[in-house]
Structures are given as structure tokens and as C-alpha cells.
Design a protein around this motif. Structure first.
Motif, mmCIF file in Angstrom:
data_model
loop_
_atom_site.group_PDB
_atom_site.id
_atom_site.type_symbol
_atom_site.label_atom_id
_atom_site.label_comp_id
_atom_site.label_asym_id
_atom_site.label_seq_id
_atom_site.Cartn_x
_atom_site.Cartn_y
_atom_site.Cartn_z
ATOM 1 N N GLY A 208 47.937 47.292 15.133
ATOM 2 C CA GLY A 208 48.366 47.987 13.932
ATOM 3 C C GLY A 208 48.923 47.154 12.785
ATOM 4 O O GLY A 208 49.703 47.668 12.010
ATOM 5 N N ILE A 209 48.571 45.911 12.666
ATOM 6 C CA ILE A 209 49.079 45.167 11.506
ATOM 7 C C ILE A 209 48.509 45.792 10.247
ATOM 8 O O ILE A 209 47.299 45.816 10.049
ATOM 9 C CB ILE A 209 48.686 43.677 11.560
ATOM 10 N N LYS A 210 49.385 46.258 9.414
ATOM 11 C CA LYS A 210 48.925 46.952 8.220
ATOM 12 C C LYS A 210 48.295 45.988 7.222
ATOM 13 O O LYS A 210 48.766 44.877 7.051
ATOM 14 C CB LYS A 210 50.115 47.639 7.560
ATOM 15 N N GLY A 211 47.229 46.439 6.567
ATOM 16 C CA GLY A 211 46.624 45.637 5.516
ATOM 17 C C GLY A 211 45.975 44.370 6.032
ATOM 18 O O GLY A 211 45.809 43.403 5.313
ATOM 19 N N ARG A 212 45.580 44.433 7.285
ATOM 20 C CA ARG A 212 45.030 43.239 7.927
ATOM 21 C C ARG A 212 43.828 42.665 7.176
ATOM 22 O O ARG A 212 43.679 41.461 7.027
ATOM 23 C CB ARG A 212 44.675 43.632 9.347
ATOM 24 N N LEU A 213 43.003 43.571 6.666
ATOM 25 C CA LEU A 213 41.807 43.052 5.987
ATOM 26 C C LEU A 213 42.141 42.364 4.658
ATOM 27 O O LEU A 213 41.430 41.464 4.228
ATOM 28 C CB LEU A 213 40.788 44.171 5.764
ATOM 29 N N SER A 214 43.241 42.790 4.033
ATOM 30 C CA SER A 214 43.666 42.089 2.817
ATOM 31 C C SER A 214 44.081 40.664 3.173
ATOM 32 O O SER A 214 43.723 39.701 2.488
ATOM 33 C CB SER A 214 44.841 42.811 2.156
ATOM 34 N N TYR A 215 44.834 40.551 4.272
ATOM 35 C CA TYR A 215 45.203 39.195 4.725
ATOM 36 C C TYR A 215 43.957 38.399 5.077
ATOM 37 O O TYR A 215 43.829 37.220 4.771
ATOM 38 C CB TYR A 215 46.109 39.268 5.972
ATOM 39 N N PHE B 176 49.646 34.189 -1.949
ATOM 40 C CA PHE B 176 48.838 35.408 -1.978
ATOM 41 C C PHE B 176 49.198 36.310 -0.791
ATOM 42 O O PHE B 176 49.294 37.525 -0.922
ATOM 43 C CB PHE B 176 47.339 35.084 -1.931
ATOM 44 N N ILE B 177 49.387 35.675 0.374
ATOM 45 C CA ILE B 177 49.726 36.458 1.563
ATOM 46 C C ILE B 177 51.075 37.152 1.368
ATOM 47 O O ILE B 177 51.244 38.316 1.718
ATOM 48 C CB ILE B 177 49.725 35.538 2.805
ATOM 49 N N LEU B 178 52.017 36.422 0.748
ATOM 50 C CA LEU B 178 53.322 37.028 0.483
ATOM 51 C C LEU B 178 53.193 38.225 -0.468
ATOM 52 O O LEU B 178 53.878 39.232 -0.312
ATOM 53 C CB LEU B 178 54.280 35.981 -0.096
ATOM 54 N N PRO C 250 49.159 40.422 -10.011
ATOM 55 C CA PRO C 250 50.193 39.760 -9.203
ATOM 56 C C PRO C 250 49.765 38.359 -8.754
ATOM 57 O O PRO C 250 50.607 37.450 -8.657
ATOM 58 C CB PRO C 250 50.354 40.674 -7.990
ATOM 59 N N TYR C 251 48.489 38.204 -8.525
ATOM 60 C CA TYR C 251 47.983 36.915 -8.042
ATOM 61 C C TYR C 251 47.936 35.893 -9.173
ATOM 62 O O TYR C 251 48.146 34.696 -8.969
ATOM 63 C CB TYR C 251 46.604 37.108 -7.402
ATOM 64 N N ILE C 252 47.658 36.407 -10.370
ATOM 65 C CA ILE C 252 47.692 35.528 -11.540
ATOM 66 C C ILE C 252 49.111 34.994 -11.722
ATOM 67 O O ILE C 252 49.317 33.816 -12.011
ATOM 68 C CB ILE C 252 47.221 36.309 -12.782
ATOM 69 N N LEU C 253 50.083 35.886 -11.510
ATOM 70 C CA LEU C 253 51.476 35.451 -11.612
ATOM 71 C C LEU C 253 51.786 34.359 -10.579
ATOM 72 O O LEU C 253 52.550 33.434 -10.854
ATOM 73 C CB LEU C 253 52.421 36.645 -11.446
ATOM 74 N N CYS C 254 51.185 34.477 -9.404
ATOM 75 C CA CYS C 254 51.362 33.419 -8.386
ATOM 76 C C CYS C 254 50.891 32.075 -8.910
ATOM 77 O O CYS C 254 51.547 31.045 -8.728
ATOM 78 C CB CYS C 254 50.539 33.727 -7.134
ATOM 79 N N THR C 255 49.723 32.077 -9.549
ATOM 80 C CA THR C 255 49.195 30.828 -10.081
ATOM 81 C C THR C 255 50.151 30.258 -11.127
ATOM 82 O O THR C 255 50.415 29.052 -11.156
ATOM 83 C CB THR C 255 47.809 31.052 -10.689
ATOM 84 N N LEU C 256 50.668 31.135 -11.974
ATOM 85 C CA LEU C 256 51.639 30.671 -12.971
ATOM 86 C C LEU C 256 52.868 30.082 -12.289
ATOM 87 O O LEU C 256 53.354 29.014 -12.672
ATOM 88 C CB LEU C 256 52.046 31.828 -13.883
ATOM 89 N N ALA C 257 53.339 30.788 -11.255
ATOM 90 C CA ALA C 257 54.508 30.281 -10.527
ATOM 91 C C ALA C 257 54.199 28.916 -9.918
ATOM 92 O O ALA C 257 55.028 27.995 -9.971
ATOM 93 C CB ALA C 257 54.910 31.274 -9.445
ATOM 94 N N LEU C 258 53.006 28.782 -9.377
ATOM 95 C CA LEU C 258 52.645 27.506 -8.760
ATOM 96 C C LEU C 258 52.670 26.374 -9.782
ATOM 97 O O LEU C 258 53.090 25.256 -9.475
ATOM 98 C CB LEU C 258 51.258 27.599 -8.111
ATOM 99 N N ILE C 259 52.254 26.679 -10.986
ATOM 100 C CA ILE C 259 52.247 25.634 -12.004
ATOM 101 C C ILE C 259 53.685 25.197 -12.328
ATOM 102 O O ILE C 259 53.959 24.004 -12.475
ATOM 103 C CB ILE C 259 51.480 26.109 -13.251
ATOM 104 N N VAL C 260 54.583 26.167 -12.386
ATOM 105 C CA VAL C 260 55.991 25.819 -12.594
ATOM 106 C C VAL C 260 56.483 24.957 -11.429
ATOM 107 O O VAL C 260 57.140 23.926 -11.628
ATOM 108 C CB VAL C 260 56.847 27.102 -12.731
ATOM 109 N N ILE C 261 56.131 25.368 -10.220
ATOM 110 C CA ILE C 261 56.543 24.594 -9.041
ATOM 111 C C ILE C 261 55.982 23.177 -9.113
ATOM 112 O O ILE C 261 56.677 22.196 -8.830
ATOM 113 C CB ILE C 261 56.072 25.300 -7.748
ATOM 114 N N LEU C 262 54.728 23.066 -9.538
ATOM 115 C CA LEU C 262 54.111 21.737 -9.646
ATOM 116 C C LEU C 262 54.800 20.886 -10.709
ATOM 117 O O LEU C 262 54.875 19.661 -10.596
ATOM 118 C CB LEU C 262 52.634 21.868 -9.989
ATOM 119 N N ALA C 263 55.290 21.543 -11.756
ATOM 120 C CA ALA C 263 55.994 20.797 -12.799
ATOM 121 C C ALA C 263 57.308 20.249 -12.255
ATOM 122 O O ALA C 263 57.729 19.158 -12.613
ATOM 123 C CB ALA C 263 56.239 21.692 -14.004
#
Ligand code: NA
Ligand code: NA
Lengths: 307, 165, 437
Positions: C94-101, C191-193, C410-423
Motif C-alpha cells: 500500500g505505498i501511496k503514489g508508488r507509480l509517481s515515485y 522530486f521524490i520529496l 513544484p518541480y521547477i521550483l526544485c530546480t531553482l532551489a538546486l541552483i541556489v544550493i549549487l551557488a
């Protein structure tokens, strides 16, 4: 006096690449001397027109000047092989009448005015991942080796019994990393640009053929220029043929030293073996032009091929 | 067979050929890779033919896709319009599309004949006459124009919403 | 025309054409024609436009696009994808949203074998979308992960875009490829988060599936017969590249063959399945490639008009601190990415950006990764985002670009966050290439 004429130029390669930078040397030369008379504005590379459509854009008068390999137009101008198969410098070709023949070819076949044959004297080499074996007669044994090729020297690779493979440039890095190819043909300069020298550890010498980079101009634009502007463009072109040749000789020497320092081994063919190897390379090119029934074949070969 | 039927057959037939060219690509690549890795000479024509097949399949599929309403259009804004305005706008869009595509098809046809007369070649892994790619574009754009024209004379508008799967 | 005006005119016109419901592919052809008439003039310009179009998609690097589509469609229409999902149901309970993961995990695996984001998204979309819809996933839980993960293909090696970026920007290609590895995996983790958070916030967004796992023998049976054989497909695509048999562009063909072979073993390779698969692949491939024909030329006209170089010179002409400059370069990339294709963006911006990179003392490889992320982002931003178009193409009737863009947000925001992290932590990109030297 007339207003300053601004000519728009495009290059077959993106701006940062060494060849384009060399062309920009010509642009600078014209712009320095042509203040108030004629100026060239480099508007870009393949992002403006695809590399092999740039000459057509000049013919149509959409841009004024193009810089790029004549060999991109082998399908319309078989005479491009004269430069690829040339054994003399561009300056010598201009002196002995070869250049005038090519002017005619560019005009008749592509509808553009040939201004210069710059960046000449850069040869192509075969690079391999593993040390190529030599046969008893000292020739290099590339039988069955998969060599990434461009259409220009495909028939030469076939004459060496190698297997010519065509692959898009972005695939070559992975292809070499994973030994999809056993080697590749490439000019002596620019081998480090794509980091291929990480994998290609052997270079077969001597180099074969040479670069065929032309500067062409829209004929109607040329006619519309003042004699003064024409002279500036023309003189700079002649001067830059020699200058760019000299520049690249220095770059070749530096690259040669650098790749060997970085661990590339040179596999040198000597004497008769070297001669036979080059025979095959040049024969492939000149016989291709002959097969095209070019009316300029005999004269071009006489002018440009002096081995 | 009647002309409309023949024409429909042509549109479907082209789409089928386009889809079959994917099968060709698959096998051509597989064969070449096998030849290359068994020390034999791969077929030189393959790379060039596959590059051509990409444009062929697209131009062969495009008129059929127009008939299916499968080309993507953004309807988020027009959906808010009153039906009368939406229809009017839809017809303007169709007229423009037909005009643009027909113009491109006409010029591409002229270039095809020009390349034919010049007898030039496009040199890739093999040399192919230069007119071929222009002919693909001429036919593809032309048939797309016809498809949108059919919608126009039928009094429909293009919604792009029947993109289906 | 002044570059500001050219830029505004070109962008507002294409936006308007798209907004009045003109098919996107035709909208590009129309703006190209107008732009050509204005900037190049007359029939000569139109002829040049057509000549340019002959080269836009006759490019071997695009081969994976239709072939991965065929592969994905075959996986779906022969029921092979369904079998894998059923087997996973049995194992995970029963892991919910398994296919999204699974989209993220599977997409990341495919990113390590595909160099093309378009091909990756097309493949994921055509394989996973139909089954996920059937299982009651809300659309955003399907489309978001697919669009997001599809883009990973150009960050995680191999990546044809990274190779081109390296060569045009004169950055060490090998280092750049390796440098994308950690940021790419980090992005997948983010993305998984996101999926986890979305499911927590809206438990109804993904189906619960049966709560109990199957018995161990049943699980073993399901895995043996339905999941393990998929290894053949993975081998056909990645294995052949690793073994040095095929190039990344060629490997897609072996993927198609492997799926067909497996389907034949299961006796599911029916004429109907093949026909449906080819039909589906033709639809999506055609809608994408017709758009690419137009958009490539659009980029060329923008470049010719001087609008794009004007913008680039202007944006890079400020005297600012390093982070602000980085932000401006990044925004320029994202803005251009709203309308232009990746290769054109690189050729336009790199000659201006790379000198700035050395002026500001940024690490070249690090900047290359940031740039790849920006380009990846541009594939998923409206109005012109090829991945959005792909997704609409494989989605059920009535799905709009807006729907897909929202799902991807939401995933686009992840990419933006990653760029900040990379900076903040440039080592995330620079460490791996350094130790692998
Ligand atoms: Na990848
Ligand atoms: Na975008």
C-alpha cells in the motif's frame, strides 16, 4: 565622401571556436583600415543560419559575407576538393593562378564572390584509441578499424580498408569513451576542444589533405562598393591569407607539443609507407573531383597539387 | 474511386508510410550496429537515409495529424470567448494558416525545381539530390494547407482538442 | 529596428498567435514568415527560411525521439508496462503514489542512458501515463513527475546537450558530463520529496492500492516473470552503450527491438499492438518535430535581427556583484528559454557569458552545470516548452498546456532551489570531476 558601408558577416562555426576567432582577425583588420569607409559586422554563426545554408544566404543577398569550409558545398561545387587536396599554401595558390580558377568555381557553382582562402595549411590526422599496428612494409594497418569520419575523407578511410562510421559530433565523446569507434579523423588543431584527447592516445603522422576555409561575398554587394572599400577588403584578404597561415602554424606547433605532453603518442610513417599513405588520401580526393567531370579539374590539379 | 476518397487515401497512406519509416529506422540502425561490431562494413547510406526519414515521417504525418486535430493549439484563452467571437477568431486562424502554409508550399516547390535543375547534391553519409528535402517540405506544407482548407469550407474551426491517444 | 522593439514585436506576436488558438507549429511558421519579410526582405528571405528548415530536423541526434516513443508505446500497448506495475503492486503493497515515485526512479535510470530530455519525457509519458490514469492518479501526480524527470536526461550523463555546451563554451566536456551526476541525483531526490509532500497534503491525489502485500512466493513469481525480463530492455539500451556497441543515439533502436522481442515471448506482439504503437508514436513525434522545425527557424530570425544578442549584451553589461550577475545571466537564459531552443540559446549566450564567467571568477564546469539546469528548466516553462507539448501529446483528451505547466511547477521550483544550493555549495558540481581526474 560616401557614408560608411557596413557589411554583415556570418560564420559556419560558433563564435568561440578557434576557426571563427581567426576569421574575426580578418574582420578586425578590415574594420581598422576601413574606418569611415567599410566595416564588417559579425552577426553570428550557425545560430543565425545553419552552417551549410550560409553560402545560399550570401547568394540571395541576405547577408554580405560568409566564412566557412568550401567542402560543405561539395555537392554543388566539386571543385572544393582542390583546396582539400591542395599541397601548397593559399598564398602560393593565389600566385600560380589556382585562386582565380576557384573564384570562377565559386561564382559559377555557388553564385558568390570568393574573397580569400584563409586558415590554410592545417592538416587532418587519424587518431586512434589503441596503438595501431604496422605492417612489414612500415605502413599502418587500419584494416577493419572503425574510424569516425566526415564525408570529406570517407573514401580515403575506405582505401585504407578501415570501416568509416558516421556519427553526430555530440555522440563522439561517449563513442570514444566506450570504444564504439577505434579512432577518428580530425584536424591537428582543435582535438582538445571536445576533450577527445582523453581517449585518442595515438596520432598517425603525416597529416593528410588540408583545410578549405573560404571567405565569400555577395557579388551584387561587392559591385555596389566604392573602389576604395573594395581595395580595403581585397588587400586585407590577401594579407590575411598569409597571416592566418602563419598564426595557425604557431598554433599547430603549440598543439603538437601540448598533446604529446598530455600523453599522446605519435605513430610516424616513414619513407615509402608515408608516401603510399598520402597517395591514397590525395588520390581519393582528386579522383572524386575527376569523377564529377569538373571542367576545371586539370588546371586545378596542376595549380594545387604539387607532391 | 472518387477524388475525395482518393485524397483521403493519400493522407492516410502517407501517415502509414511515415509510421513505417520508424520501423525502417529501427532495423536500419540495428543492422548497421551489428555489421560494425562484427568487423563488416556498415551500410553507408543508413545515416543519411535515417536523417531524411525524420523529415519525411514528420511531413507525411503532419497533414494526417491536422485532420485528427492533433497539432497542439492553446485554447485556454479562446475558451473564455463568447461562441460567436470564438468562431470568428477560429476562422481567421484557419484562413491565416492556409495562406501561410500555401505560401511556404509554393516557394518550397519552386526551390525543389530549382535544385532539380541545378543538379546539386546534399552530401551526408551518402550524396542525395538536394531537391528531395525541399520536395518533402513542399508536399507536407501543401497538404497541411489543404487539410486546414477542408475545415474552413466545412465551416469548422480548429480546436486542437481532439489530440487523442 | 532597435533590438528592444524587435524583441518585443517578435515575442508579442508569437504569444498573440498562440493565444488566439493557432496551432503552435503554424504559429511559428507565421511569425517566421513575418519576421523574415521584415528583417530579410522579400521572397529571397522566405526561400532562405525554407532552406534553413530542411536542416532543422534532419539530424541524427533526434533519432531517439521517435524511437523511444515507439518503445514506450509498445510497452504500453502490449501490456508489458501493466505487468510490471502489477508485479510492483504485489511487492510494495500500500505505498501511496508508488507509480509517481517510480516515474522519478525509472526516469532517472533512463536519464543515465538517454541523452535527450525530449526522448526521455516522450518515453516516460507514453509508457506510464495511460496506466496511471487508469489507476486513478490525479493528473498532476502523473504529469509533474514525468515532465520533471524527463528533463534529468540532459543533466545526468550521457547528455548530448552537455557535449555541445562543452564544445561551444570551451569547457572540458568530460568534466562537465561527470559534474552533472550529483546535482542530477540530488534533483531526483528533491522530486521524490515533492511527491511525498503532495501526497501528505492531498491523500486523495494518488490511489492507495491493495493494502496488503502478496505472499512471498507470489512476489517472487511476479518479479521473475514480469519485472526481471525488463532487464533485457535496460540492457539493450544502456548495456550496449556501456559495452561500446552502440552510440547513445543508436541505442534507442535496440530498446524498440528488445520490447518487441519480450512482447513476442509473452505472445502479446499482435498486429493491433504494433499498429497502435506506431500510430501513437507518429502522433507525438510529428507534433513535436513540426514545432521544432518552426521554433529552430524562429531562433535563427531572432539572432539575425540582433534582438537576442541585444538582450544578452544588455543583461551582461551591468557592473554587479557575482551573485546578482549570476542571477541575471540565469534569468536571461530562462527568458530566452521561454521561446527558443536549447542549442540556439547556447550558441547565442556562450560567447558573451563565458568571458563574464572568467571575469567573475566562476568555475567553468560549475557554470556549465548551472546553465544546463537553466536549459532544462526552459523545456518545462510555458508558452514554449517542448516537454509540455510532449506531455499534452501523450495525455488524455482535453489536457491543456496550462494543466501540464501547473503540474510541473513544484518541480521547477526544485530546480531553482538546486541552483541556489549549487551557488552556496559549488563543490556539489566540482568535486566529482576533480577526484576523477
Ligand atoms: Na542523460
Ligand atoms: Na520554455
Amino acid at each position: 565622401a560616401q557614408a560608411e558601408e557596413i557589411l554583415k558577416a556570418v560564420s559556419a562555426f560558433p563564435k568561440p571556436l578557434a576557426f571563427t576567432q581567426s576569421f574575426l582577425g580578418y574582420v578586425d583588420l578590415v574594420n581598422e583600415r576601413g574606418k569611415g569607409i567599410v566595416q564588417i559586422q559579425h552577426i553570428g554563426g550557425p545560430e543565425v543560419f545553419p552552417s551549410n545554408q550560409q553560402v545560399a544566404a550570401v547568394e540571395r543577398g541576405i547577408v554580405d559575407i560568409h566564412y566557412g569550409p568550401a567542402g560543405y558545398h561539395l555537392g554543388s561545387m566539386p571543385e572544393a576538393d582542390a583546396w582539400l587536396g591542395s599541397t601548397i599554401t593559399a598564398a602560393e595558390g593565389r600566385k600560380n593562378g589556382g585562386f582565380a580558377l576557384m573564384e570562377k568555381a565559386f561564382q559559377d557553382r555557388l553564385g558568390v564572390k570568393l574573397m580569400a582562402h584563409i586558415d590554410s595549411g592545417i592538416k587532418f590526422h587519424i587518431y586512434t584509441l589503441k596503438e595501431p599496428q604496422k605492417k612489414a612494409d612500415g605502413s599502418v594497418d587500419l584494416t577493419g578499424k572503425r574510424l569516425r569520419t566526415s564525408p570529406v575523407y570517407k573514401s580515403f578511410f575506405e582505401a585504407l580498408d578501415a570501416i568509416p562510421v558516421s556519427a553526430p559530433v555530440p555522440d563522439i565523446y561517449t563513442g570514444l569513451e566506450r570504444s564504439v569507434f577505434d579512432g577518428a579523423g580530425w584536424p591537428i588543431v582543435a582535438i582538445q576542444d571536445l576533450s577527445w584527447d582523453k581517449f585518442l592516445k595515438y596520432r598517425v603522422d603525416p597529416g593528410f589533405l588540408q583545410t578549405d576555409l573560404s571567405i565569400v561575398m555577395s557579388p551584387s554587394k561587392w559591385e555596389s562598393l566604392s573602389p576604395e572599400a573594395q581595395k580595403i577588403l581585397q588587400d586585407a584578404a590577401i594579407e590575411y591569407e598569409q597571416k592566418s597561415y602563419d598564426n595557425f602554424q604557431a598554433i599547430i606547433a603549440a598543439t603538437d607539443t601540448k598533446v604529446q605532453e598530455d600523453g599522446m603518442t605519435i605513430v610516424r610513417l616513414e619513407g615509402q609507407a608515408a608516401n603510399d599513405y598520402l597517395d591514397k588520401a590525395y588520390e581519393a580526393v582528386w579522383s572524386r573531383m575527376k569523377a564529377s567531370n569538373s571542367p576545371l579539374y586539370d588546371e586545378l590539379k596542376k595549380a594545387y597539387y604539387q607532391r | 474511386m472518387s477524388l475525395p476518397k482518393l485524397y483521403s487515401g493519400l493522407i492516410t497512406g502517407l501517415a502509414v508510410t511515415g509510421a513505417l519509416s520508424f520501423v525502417f529506422m529501427t532495423f536500419a540502425i540495428v543492422i548497421n550496429v551489428i555489421l560494425r561490431n562484427t568487423g563488416q562494413h556498415p551500410i553507408q547510406a543508413t545515416t543519411a537515409l535515417i536523417e531524411y526519414a525524420l523529415l519525411f515521417a514528420t511531413m507525411a504525418g503532419a497533414p494526417w495529424l491536422a485532420r485528427q486535430g492533433g497539432h497542439i493549439a492553446i485554447t485556454s484563452f479562446t475558451n473564455f470567448l463568447p461562441p460567436v467571437m470564438r468562431t470568428a477568431l477560429g476562422r481567421i486562424v484557419l484562413v491565416t494558416s492556409v495562406a501561410i502554409l500555401a505560401l511556404l508550399s509554393w516557394r518550397a516547390t519552386l526551390l525543389t525545381t530549382q535544385m532539380w535543375e541545378r543538379g546539386t547534391y546534399d552530401i551526408r553519409s551518402i550524396a542525395i539530390p538536394s531537391w528531395v528535402l525541399y520536395a518533402f517540405l513542399a508536399a507536407g506544407f501543401g497538404l497541411m494547407a489543404l487539410e486546414f482548407f477542408r475545415l474552413l469550407i466545412r465551416g469548422d474551426i480548429y480546436s486542437g482538442e481532439s489530440a487523442q491517444h | 529596428m532597435d533590438w528592444h522593439l524587435s524583441l518585443v514585436a517578435m515575442f508579442t506576436t508569437i504569444l498573440a498567435l498562440m493565444a488566439i488558438g493557432m496551432p503552435v507549429a503554424v504559429a511559428f511558421l507565421t511569425i517566421n514568415l513575418l519576421g523574415t519579410l521584415y528583417f530579410m526582405g522579400g521572397l529571397n528571405g522566405i526561400d532562405q527560411l525554407i532552406a534553413n528548415s530542411t536542416t532543422s530536423i534532419t539530424n541524427f541526434s533526434l533519432v531517439p525521439v521517435p524511437l523511444f516513443l515507439v518503445m514506450g508505446e509498445l510497452l504500453f500497448h502490449t501490456g508489458l508496462a501493466m505487468r510490471v506495475f502489477d508485479a510492483l503492486d504485489k511487492c510494495f503493497g500500500g505505498i501511496k503514489g508508488r507509480l509517481s515515485y517510480m516515474t522519478v526512479v525509472g526516469g532517472t535510470v533512463f536519464a543515465t542512458l538517454s541523452g535527450s530530455s525530449m526522448a526521455n519525457t516522450a518515453m516516460l509519458g507514453s509508457t506510464l501515463m495511460p496506466d496511471m490514469v487508469k489507476r486513478g492518479y490525479k493528473p498532476h501526480m502523473i504529469m509533474g513527475p514525468i515532465v520533471a524527470t524527463g528533463g534529468l536526461a540532459m543533466i545526468i550523463p550521457p547528455s548530448s546537450l552537455a557535449v555541445l555546451l562543452g564544445s561551444i563554451g570551451r569547457i572540458d566536456v568530460g568534466a562537465l558530463l561527470i559534474a552533472g551526476m550529483i546535482p542530477g541525483l540530488l534533483l531526483a531526490l528533491m522530486f521524490i520529496l515533492v511527491i511525498r509532500t503532495q501526497i501528505t497534503l492531498d491523500p486523495a491525489s494518488a490511489p492507495g492500492h491493495p493494502d496488503v502485500r502478496a505472499s512471498v512466493p507470489e512476489m517472487i513469481k511476479a518479479v521473475t516473470f514480469d519485472v526481471l525480463p525488463m532487464g533485457l530492455v535496460i540492457f539493450a539500451v544502456v548495456g550496449l552503450i556501456l559495452l561500446g556497441w552502440a552510440t547513445p543515439s543508436e541505442s534507442a533502436a535496440f530498446g524498440v527491438l528488445a520490447v518487441a522481442f519480450l512482447a513476442a515471448l509473452y505472445r502479446k506482439l499482435t498486429i493491433e499492438a504494433i499498429t497502435k504503437s506506431l500510430r501513437g508514436a507518429l502522433i507525438v513525434s510529428t507534433l513535436m518535430l513540426t514545432i521544432i522545425i518552426g521554433s529552430t527557424t524562429f531562433s535563427q530570425i531572432l539572432a539575425f535581427s540582433g534582438a537576442s544578442s541585444g538582450l544578452i549584451m544588455w543583461s551582461s553589461g551591468f557592473d554587479l556583484n557575482a551573485y546578482t550577475m549570476l542571477a541575471i545571466l540565469f534569468l536571461t537564459l530562462v527568458f530566452l528559454g521561454m521561446f527558443m531552443d536549447q542549442l540556439s540559446i547556447m550558441m547565442l549566450t556562450l560567447p558573451v557569458f563565458m568571458p563574464l564567467v572568467s571575469l567573475y571568477g566562476f568555475d567553468q564546469v560549475w557554470f556549465g552545470v548551472v546553465m544546463l539546469l537553466a536549459l532544462e528548466l526552459s523545456l518545462a516553462t510555458p508558452p514554449f516548452g517542448l516537454l509540455l507539448f510532449v506531455m499534452v501529446g501523450v495525455s488524455p483528451k482535453g489536457t491543456t498546456i496550462g494543466n501540464v505547466a501547473w503540474a510541473a511547477l513544484p518541480y521547477i521550483l526544485c530546480t531553482l532551489a538546486l541552483i541556489v544550493i549549487l551557488a552556496i555549495f559549488p563543490e556539489l558540481a566540482t568535486w566529482l570531476p576533480q577526484i576523477m581526474r
